[in-house]
Motif scaffolding. Structure first.
Motif, PDB file in Angstrom:
ATOM      1  N   ALA A   1       1.099  -1.379   0.319  1.00 51.17           N
ATOM      2  CA  ALA A   1      -0.160  -0.067   0.126  1.00 51.17           C
ATOM      3  C   ALA A   1       0.910   1.508   0.088  1.00 51.17           C
ATOM      4  O   ALA A   1       0.419   2.430  -0.198  1.00 51.17           O
ATOM      5  CB  ALA A   1      -1.133  -0.242   1.414  1.00 51.17           C
ATOM      6  N   ILE A   2       2.239   1.444   0.312  1.00 48.53           N
ATOM      7  CA  ILE A   2       2.543   2.802  -0.029  1.00 48.53           C
ATOM      8  C   ILE A   2       3.360   2.466  -0.710  1.00 48.53           C
ATOM      9  O   ILE A   2       4.221   3.708  -1.832  1.00 48.53           O
ATOM     10  CB  ILE A   2       3.727   2.437   2.059  1.00 48.53           C
ATOM     11  N   THR A   3       4.480   1.626  -0.885  1.00 48.33           N
ATOM     12  CA  THR A   3       5.556   1.526  -2.142  1.00 48.33           C
ATOM     13  C   THR A   3       5.092   1.788  -3.765  1.00 48.33           C
ATOM     14  O   THR A   3       5.577   1.975  -4.200  1.00 48.33           O
ATOM     15  CB  THR A   3       7.124   0.153  -2.499  1.00 48.33           C
TER      16      THR A   3
ATOM     17  N   GLU B   1      -7.673  -2.903  -0.636  1.00 51.88           N
ATOM     18  CA  GLU B   1      -8.085  -1.002  -1.403  1.00 51.88           C
ATOM     19  C   GLU B   1      -8.316  -0.193  -0.867  1.00 51.88           C
ATOM     20  O   GLU B   1      -7.026   0.774  -1.066  1.00 51.88           O
ATOM     21  CB  GLU B   1      -9.450  -1.662  -2.208  1.00 51.88           C
ATOM     22  N   SER B   2      -8.705  -0.438   0.319  1.00 50.07           N
ATOM     23  CA  SER B   2      -8.882   0.720   1.877  1.00 50.07           C
ATOM     24  C   SER B   2      -8.036   1.309   1.880  1.00 50.07           C
ATOM     25  O   SER B   2      -7.391   2.223   1.982  1.00 50.07           O
ATOM     26  CB  SER B   2     -10.169   0.007   2.746  1.00 50.07           C
ATOM     27  N   GLU B   3      -7.101   0.507   1.959  1.00 54.71           N
ATOM     28  CA  GLU B   3      -5.744   0.950   2.566  1.00 54.71           C
ATOM     29  C   GLU B   3      -4.981   1.634   2.220  1.00 54.71           C
ATOM     30  O   GLU B   3      -3.511   2.276   2.169  1.00 54.71           O
ATOM     31  CB  GLU B   3      -4.726  -0.746   3.583  1.00 54.71           C
ATOM     32  N   THR B   4      -4.642   1.888   0.376  1.00 57.93           N
ATOM     33  CA  THR B   4      -3.933   1.848  -0.596  1.00 57.93           C
ATOM     34  C   THR B   4      -4.389   3.341  -0.894  1.00 57.93           C
ATOM     35  O   THR B   4      -3.664   3.988  -0.869  1.00 57.93           O
ATOM     36  CB  THR B   4      -3.984   0.820  -1.772  1.00 57.93           C
TER      37      THR B   4
ATOM     38  N   ARG C   1      -3.331   8.626  -0.010  1.00 56.89           N
ATOM     39  CA  ARG C   1      -3.779  10.298   1.036  1.00 56.89           C
ATOM     40  C   ARG C   1      -2.424  10.872   2.026  1.00 56.89           C
ATOM     41  O   ARG C   1      -2.425  12.357   1.364  1.00 56.89           O
ATOM     42  CB  ARG C   1      -4.761   9.902   1.397  1.00 56.89           C
ATOM     43  N   VAL C   2      -1.716  10.010   2.092  1.00 54.24           N
ATOM     44  CA  VAL C   2      -1.153  10.123   3.609  1.00 54.24           C
ATOM     45  C   VAL C   2      -0.129  10.570   2.624  1.00 54.24           C
ATOM     46  O   VAL C   2       0.920  12.374   2.826  1.00 54.24           O
ATOM     47  CB  VAL C   2      -0.268   9.128   4.173  1.00 54.24           C
TER      48      VAL C   2
ATOM     49  N   ALA D   1     -11.324 -12.181  -0.421  1.00 59.08           N
ATOM     50  CA  ALA D   1     -12.748 -11.120  -0.519  1.00 59.08           C
ATOM     51  C   ALA D   1     -12.171  -9.569   0.074  1.00 59.08           C
ATOM     52  O   ALA D   1     -12.587  -9.103  -0.031  1.00 59.08           O
ATOM     53  CB  ALA D   1     -13.826 -11.494  -1.166  1.00 59.08           C
ATOM     54  N   GLU D   2     -12.367 -10.596   1.390  1.00 57.31           N
ATOM     55  CA  GLU D   2     -12.357  -9.188   2.599  1.00 57.31           C
ATOM     56  C   GLU D   2     -10.712  -8.862   2.775  1.00 57.31           C
ATOM     57  O   GLU D   2     -10.787  -7.585   2.573  1.00 57.31           O
ATOM     58  CB  GLU D   2     -12.640  -9.979   3.927  1.00 57.31           C
ATOM     59  N   PHE D   3     -10.031  -9.589   2.379  1.00 58.61           N
ATOM     60  CA  PHE D   3      -8.681  -8.881   2.189  1.00 58.61           C
ATOM     61  C   PHE D   3      -8.668  -8.323   1.237  1.00 58.61           C
ATOM     62  O   PHE D   3      -7.754  -6.834   0.876  1.00 58.61           O
ATOM     63  CB  PHE D   3      -7.566 -10.025   2.273  1.00 58.61           C
ATOM     64  N   GLY D   4      -9.198  -8.151  -0.230  1.00 56.10           N
ATOM     65  CA  GLY D   4      -9.053  -8.041  -1.174  1.00 56.10           C
ATOM     66  C   GLY D   4      -9.539  -6.569  -0.970  1.00 56.10           C
ATOM     67  O   GLY D   4      -9.324  -5.339  -1.132  1.00 56.10           O
ATOM     68  N   ALA D   5     -10.878  -6.601  -0.145  1.00 52.60           N
ATOM     69  CA  ALA D   5     -11.418  -5.183   0.180  1.00 52.60           C
ATOM     70  C   ALA D   5     -10.606  -4.006   1.249  1.00 52.60           C
ATOM     71  O   ALA D   5     -10.409  -2.582   0.901  1.00 52.60           O
ATOM     72  CB  ALA D   5     -12.589  -5.188   0.659  1.00 52.60           C
ATOM     73  N   TYR D   6      -9.772  -5.195   1.750  1.00 50.18           N
ATOM     74  CA  TYR D   6      -9.075  -4.466   3.307  1.00 50.18           C
ATOM     75  C   TYR D   6      -7.590  -3.761   1.908  1.00 50.18           C
ATOM     76  O   TYR D   6      -7.106  -2.680   2.661  1.00 50.18           O
ATOM     77  CB  TYR D   6      -8.715  -4.769   4.120  1.00 50.18           C
TER      78      TYR D   6
END
Length: 323
Positions: free
Chosen positions: A99-101, A305-308, A313-314, A298-303
């Motif tokens: 989600a960062i790199t 996306e939200s973390e990315t 934004r940060v 599936a839940e991890f996939g959605a997670y």
């Protein structure tokens, strides 16, 4: 005669059901490789080896750890992106990997969004540790000390663009302090200088901070995120001490090469969740300052996306770069 025929029918029906169940289970390779984008001995490596020990029996094969550090995870990512989509190669990385790199590196030859999500593995406690000689035991006391001293707070990071760098910038915004960022090449040298007083503090996972705390060379003033961590519940969060906004949990997770079948990722996720439920594993993870946090694919996939989106934004709002 009727009972014998009924019994025979039940046995045949059960055999057919078992055969269908066996056919539904994906066949796994004899060897599964868990690729880790960090050097041996770090938090992700230690957790990865702990999981690998349990997975072999669950998947019916042999599971090994393959460390491939370099280019902020890009080396490992490129290897896994080109690997067979059959469960033989997995990527076990941190939040920075996924989600960062991808928001900072410009030479990524693969699309991180195409990886097949498997599961989140753990959430690790992380926070602000300062040198033991600093006359502050809370975040408000540290802020008052820095302002009264009239000099910048010298905070180390694991490197430009690392999650510790991002936490530093969020802390700067939350407190309004004058902070001197001192980037290092990894947590090891940063911790050495923290213990020696060359820098005042460091945002990092509890796993790497706690040895210095036990030796009396550092103290943890506050944790990142909205809640206290179950591994160290006595440490308050930075938020509850009056400085909201220093968020972004440290977590690790596993993905598979693009186009890996859902049946394969589901079976791996279930095997990992079973391993994480073992009391011995949970106790061992607690010594790392980590807690099990598995998710179905599936839940991890959605997670992911939200973390990315959160870290994008940060990075944008705080102008974080690798230079």
């Amino acid at each position: 005669m009727l009972r014998r025929g009924l019994a025979k029918g039940v046995l045949l029906g059960g055999a057919a059901l078992s055969a269908r169940h066996a056919a539904a289970q994906p066949a796994f390779p004899a060897l599964t490789r868990i690729v880790i984008p960090f050097a041996a001995g770090g938090p992700i490596d230690l957790i990865g080896r702990l999981i690998a020990e349990r997975l072999g029996g669950e998947l019916g094969g042999h599971v090994i750890v393959d460390n491939r550090p370099g280019a902020n995870g890009v080396v490992a990512g490129q290897f896994v992106a080109r690997a067979p989509a059959d469960g033989s190669v997995l990527l076990f990385g941190a939040v920075s990997t996924f989600a960062i790199t991808p928001h900072l590196e410009t030479n990524i030859a693969y699309d991180p969004r195409r990886f097949a999500p498997v599961t989140r593995v753990v959430v690790s406690g992380s926070g602000l540790a300062v040198n033991a000689r600093i006359p502050a035991d809370t975040v408000p006391a540290l802020v008052a000390w820095v302002r009264g001293r009239g000099e910048p707070l010298r905070l180390a990071s694991n490197g430009m663009g690392s999650i510790s760098h991002a936490w530093l910038e969020l802390f700067r915004r939350a407190t309004g302090l004058d902070i001197l960022h001192v980037p290092y090449r990894g947590a090891g040298p940063a911790l050495v200088d923290l213990a020696g007083g060359q820098v005042d503090g460091l945002f990092a996972d509890l796993l790497v901070q706690l040895p210095l705390v036990r030796d009396g060379r550092a103290k943890i003033l506050g944790l990142i995120g909205p809640d206290r961590h179950p591994a160290q519940p006595q440490i308050p969060t930075i938020r509850e001490q009056g400085f909201p906004g220093v968020d972004g949990l440290s977590w690790s997770g596993i993905v598979a090469p693009p186009d890996t079948p859902p049946a394969v990722t589901a079976r791996i996720a279930a095997a990992i969740a079973k391993a994480l439920a073992e009391p011995a594993i949970r106790e061992r993870l607690a010594t790392f300052g980590s807690a099990p946090a598995p998710m179905p694919p599936a839940e991890f996939g959605a997670y992911l996306e939200s973390e990315t989106a959160f870290w994008a934004r940060v990075i944008r709002e705080n102008r974080i770069t690798l230079e």
